[in-house]
Design a protein around this motif. Sequence first.
Motif, PDB file in Angstrom:
ATOM      1  N   VAL A   1       0.869  -1.166   0.000  1.00 14.23           N
ATOM      2  CA  VAL A   1       0.000   0.000   0.000  1.00 14.23           C
ATOM      3  C   VAL A   1       0.908   1.217   0.000  1.00 14.23           C
ATOM      4  O   VAL A   1       1.850   1.303   0.789  1.00 14.23           O
ATOM      5  N   ARG A   2       0.621   2.128  -0.913  1.00 17.55           N
ATOM      6  CA  ARG A   2       1.510   3.268  -1.150  1.00 17.55           C
ATOM      7  C   ARG A   2       0.870   4.584  -0.737  1.00 17.55           C
ATOM      8  O   ARG A   2      -0.348   4.734  -0.743  1.00 17.55           O
ATOM      9  N   LEU A   3       1.748   5.537  -0.438  1.00 16.27           N
ATOM     10  CA  LEU A   3       1.355   6.887  -0.038  1.00 16.27           C
ATOM     11  C   LEU A   3       2.181   7.885  -0.831  1.00 16.27           C
ATOM     12  O   LEU A   3       3.385   7.692  -1.028  1.00 16.27           O
ATOM     13  N   ARG A   4       1.530   8.932  -1.299  1.00 22.84           N
ATOM     14  CA  ARG A   4       2.196  10.095  -1.888  1.00 22.84           C
ATOM     15  C   ARG A   4       1.601  11.326  -1.222  1.00 22.84           C
ATOM     16  O   ARG A   4       0.443  11.314  -0.806  1.00 22.84           O
ATOM     17  N   THR A   5       2.377  12.403  -1.145  1.00 24.51           N
ATOM     18  CA  THR A   5       1.866  13.653  -0.588  1.00 24.51           C
ATOM     19  C   THR A   5       2.202  14.810  -1.516  1.00 24.51           C
ATOM     20  O   THR A   5       3.135  14.723  -2.327  1.00 24.51           O
ATOM     21  N   ALA A   6       1.420  15.885  -1.365  1.00 25.50           N
ATOM     22  CA  ALA A   6       1.635  17.097  -2.155  1.00 25.50           C
ATOM     23  C   ALA A   6       1.019  18.281  -1.422  1.00 25.50           C
ATOM     24  O   ALA A   6       0.007  18.128  -0.731  1.00 25.50           O
ATOM     25  N   PRO A   7       1.595  19.468  -1.587  1.00 25.54           N
ATOM     26  CA  PRO A   7       1.019  20.650  -0.950  1.00 25.54           C
ATOM     27  C   PRO A   7      -0.260  21.135  -1.627  1.00 25.54           C
ATOM     28  O   PRO A   7      -1.024  21.901  -1.059  1.00 25.54           O
ATOM     29  N   SER A   8      -0.491  20.685  -2.854  1.00 22.95           N
ATOM     30  CA  SER A   8      -1.629  21.125  -3.655  1.00 22.95           C
ATOM     31  C   SER A   8      -2.141  19.931  -4.457  1.00 22.95           C
ATOM     32  O   SER A   8      -1.399  18.980  -4.719  1.00 22.95           O
ATOM     33  N   LEU A   9      -3.385  19.994  -4.891  1.00 24.54           N
ATOM     34  CA  LEU A   9      -3.932  18.926  -5.732  1.00 24.54           C
ATOM     35  C   LEU A   9      -3.146  18.792  -7.034  1.00 24.54           C
ATOM     36  O   LEU A   9      -3.066  17.710  -7.611  1.00 24.54           O
ATOM     37  N   THR A  10      -2.535  19.887  -7.492  1.00 21.49           N
ATOM     38  CA  THR A  10      -1.747  19.864  -8.720  1.00 21.49           C
ATOM     39  C   THR A  10      -0.301  19.451  -8.476  1.00 21.49           C
ATOM     40  O   THR A  10       0.476  19.360  -9.421  1.00 21.49           O
ATOM     41  N   GLY A  11       0.068  19.192  -7.240  1.00 21.10           N
ATOM     42  CA  GLY A  11       1.418  18.744  -6.915  1.00 21.10           C
ATOM     43  C   GLY A  11       2.289  19.876  -6.422  1.00 21.10           C
ATOM     44  O   GLY A  11       1.781  20.902  -6.017  1.00 21.10           O
ATOM     45  N   PRO A  12       3.582  19.657  -6.424  1.00 23.99           N
ATOM     46  CA  PRO A  12       4.259  18.442  -6.882  1.00 23.99           C
ATOM     47  C   PRO A  12       4.077  17.300  -5.879  1.00 23.99           C
ATOM     48  O   PRO A  12       4.142  17.500  -4.680  1.00 23.99           O
ATOM     49  N   TRP A  13       3.848  16.104  -6.423  1.00 21.20           N
ATOM     50  CA  TRP A  13       3.639  14.917  -5.613  1.00 21.20           C
ATOM     51  C   TRP A  13       4.974  14.232  -5.334  1.00 21.20           C
ATOM     52  O   TRP A  13       5.845  14.188  -6.194  1.00 21.20           O
ATOM     53  N   THR A  14       5.109  13.709  -4.130  1.00 22.29           N
ATOM     54  CA  THR A  14       6.314  12.969  -3.758  1.00 22.29           C
ATOM     55  C   THR A  14       6.363  11.652  -4.520  1.00 22.29           C
ATOM     56  O   THR A  14       5.361  11.221  -5.095  1.00 22.29           O
ATOM     57  N   GLY A  15       7.507  10.982  -4.460  1.00 28.02           N
ATOM     58  CA  GLY A  15       7.590   9.618  -4.949  1.00 28.02           C
ATOM     59  C   GLY A  15       6.736   8.722  -4.070  1.00 28.02           C
ATOM     60  O   GLY A  15       6.330   9.107  -2.966  1.00 28.02           O
ATOM     61  N   ALA A  16       6.449   7.531  -4.534  1.00 32.95           N
ATOM     62  CA  ALA A  16       5.612   6.589  -3.784  1.00 32.95           C
ATOM     63  C   ALA A  16       6.377   6.044  -2.584  1.00 32.95           C
ATOM     64  O   ALA A  16       7.478   5.520  -2.727  1.00 32.95           O
ATOM     65  N   LEU A  17       5.793   6.169  -1.410  1.00 32.17           N
ATOM     66  CA  LEU A  17       6.334   5.596  -0.181  1.00 32.17           C
ATOM     67  C   LEU A  17       5.489   4.385   0.185  1.00 32.17           C
ATOM     68  O   LEU A  17       4.266   4.411   0.026  1.00 32.17           O
ATOM     69  N   THR A  18       6.109   3.332   0.674  1.00 32.20           N
ATOM     70  CA  THR A  18       5.361   2.154   1.092  1.00 32.20           C
ATOM     71  C   THR A  18       4.866   2.357   2.513  1.00 32.20           C
ATOM     72  O   THR A  18       5.671   2.537   3.429  1.00 32.20           O
ATOM     73  N   LEU A  19       3.543   2.340   2.694  1.00 33.53           N
ATOM     74  CA  LEU A  19       2.970   2.432   4.042  1.00 33.53           C
ATOM     75  C   LEU A  19       3.109   1.100   4.770  1.00 33.53           C
ATOM     76  O   LEU A  19       3.459   1.060   5.937  1.00 33.53           O
ATOM     77  N   PHE A  20       2.782   0.011   4.063  1.00 31.55           N
ATOM     78  CA  PHE A  20       2.933  -1.324   4.639  1.00 31.55           C
ATOM     79  C   PHE A  20       2.821  -2.351   3.530  1.00 31.55           C
ATOM     80  O   PHE A  20       2.399  -2.046   2.427  1.00 31.55           O
ATOM     81  N   GLU A  21       3.221  -3.588   3.856  1.00 30.40           N
ATOM     82  CA  GLU A  21       3.101  -4.724   2.950  1.00 30.40           C
ATOM     83  C   GLU A  21       2.207  -5.762   3.611  1.00 30.40           C
ATOM     84  O   GLU A  21       2.275  -5.951   4.818  1.00 30.40           O
ATOM     85  N   SER A  22       1.403  -6.427   2.824  1.00 26.85           N
ATOM     86  CA  SER A  22       0.516  -7.464   3.331  1.00 26.85           C
ATOM     87  C   SER A  22       0.847  -8.776   2.644  1.00 26.85           C
ATOM     88  O   SER A  22       0.962  -8.820   1.422  1.00 26.85           O
ATOM     89  N   TYR A  23       0.997  -9.836   3.430  1.00 29.74           N
ATOM     90  CA  TYR A  23       1.264 -11.162   2.874  1.00 29.74           C
ATOM     91  C   TYR A  23       0.128 -12.090   3.260  1.00 29.74           C
ATOM     92  O   TYR A  23      -0.313 -12.100   4.394  1.00 29.74           O
ATOM     93  N   ARG A  24      -0.302 -12.874   2.292  1.00 29.59           N
ATOM     94  CA  ARG A  24      -1.377 -13.832   2.559  1.00 29.59           C
ATOM     95  C   ARG A  24      -1.196 -15.028   1.644  1.00 29.59           C
ATOM     96  O   ARG A  24      -1.948 -15.210   0.693  1.00 29.59           O
TER      97      ARG A  24
END
Length: 177
Positions: A101-124
Amino acid sequence: PTLLFHDTRYDFGLGPQIRDGDYYGYSCYKDGFERPCILGRVPLAELLVRDAWRFWDGEGWANDPDDAEPLFRGAPIMTVHWNDYLDAFMAVYASAFDNKVRLRTAPSLTGPWTGALTLFESYRGEGNWIYDAVAHPEYAEQGGRIQYITFSRPNGDGWFGADFAVWRVELLRTDVP
């Protein structure tokens, strides 16, 4: 039901926001296995008027969605919302054929958006990919520091057998003591 755009590859229903009388929505259209996300905006009173829509091209608002500049790579299901704790917009999604599951952030809806950060991994077990990951800001705690993320994951019961899981995530800002 009424569809926004039933004749194009863009849907603009992801991460919906209403700001200052305008509707904003992302479209993460299919490009192979990639999902480039573009942003559309329209006065709320003209939501169903296709000619009233404008699309972020990196510098301003263009008339044609084909002129829009992809802001980041996302997923066909994701959420975007303002997070007071991060003092930024956050996008949450799961990439295709992945268990993260990934997270990106930005100060505005138009960006600039950060690179994708992994919030967590799920194994099943086998086929541990997950999908349909979304944040639930309505359940957030401590000004958005605590987030609840739901997602689907295969449970081994046939092609469409799945569990619907929820994870509690504690965000940590590294720029504040």
